[in-house]
Structure formats: C-alpha cells, structure tokens
Design a protein around this motif. Structure first.
Motif: not given
Length: 79
Positions: A11-19
């Motif tokens: 979830g953290l990785a997905v949030a970072m990629i979206l950011g």
C-alpha cells in the motif's frame, strides 16, 4: 503478522508511485505553461520595473523638494 506487514508495504509503495505520478504531471503542466509564456512574463516584468523606477524617481523628487523647503525654513528661523 508477516502478511499484514507485506500488505502495508505494498500500500505504501502504491501511494508513493501515485504521488510521484501526480508530481510529474503537475511539473509537466507547469513547464509547458512557463516555456510558452516566457516572453510575455519578461515583457510584463520589464513594464513593471519601468513603472517602479518612474514612481521611485517621482518620490525622490518630492523628497528633494521637501528637503529644500525644510532647509529654507531652517535658514529663515536662524535669521
């Protein structure tokens, strides 16, 4: 416990990629605007700079006139 930790990391990785994607999108929009309007912005800055110089000169002239008037008054009071 290991499965929950892995889910949080994903979830953290997905949030970072979206950011990062949003950041690059905003950066490209800003870059496109700034590269297209460079000449307009330069002309507006030059115009504002000239107006500020004119206003500064006008205030300096008023100040000099007041200094002269003040010096005359001082001279008259001394006499």
């Amino acid at each position: 416990m290991g499965g929950e930790r892995k889910r949080i990391l994903v979830g953290l990785a997905v949030a970072m990629i979206l950011g990062i994607a949003v950041y690059f999108r905003l950066w490209t929009i800003d870059y496109a605007i700034s590269s297209d309007d460079t000449e307009l912005i330069r002309r507006q800055f030059d115009l504002a700079n000239r107006e500020a110089m004119d206003e500064s000169a006008e205030w300096r002239m008023k100040y000099d006139e007041e200094v002269e008037r003040s010096a005359k008054c001082d001279k008259q009071l001394i006499e």
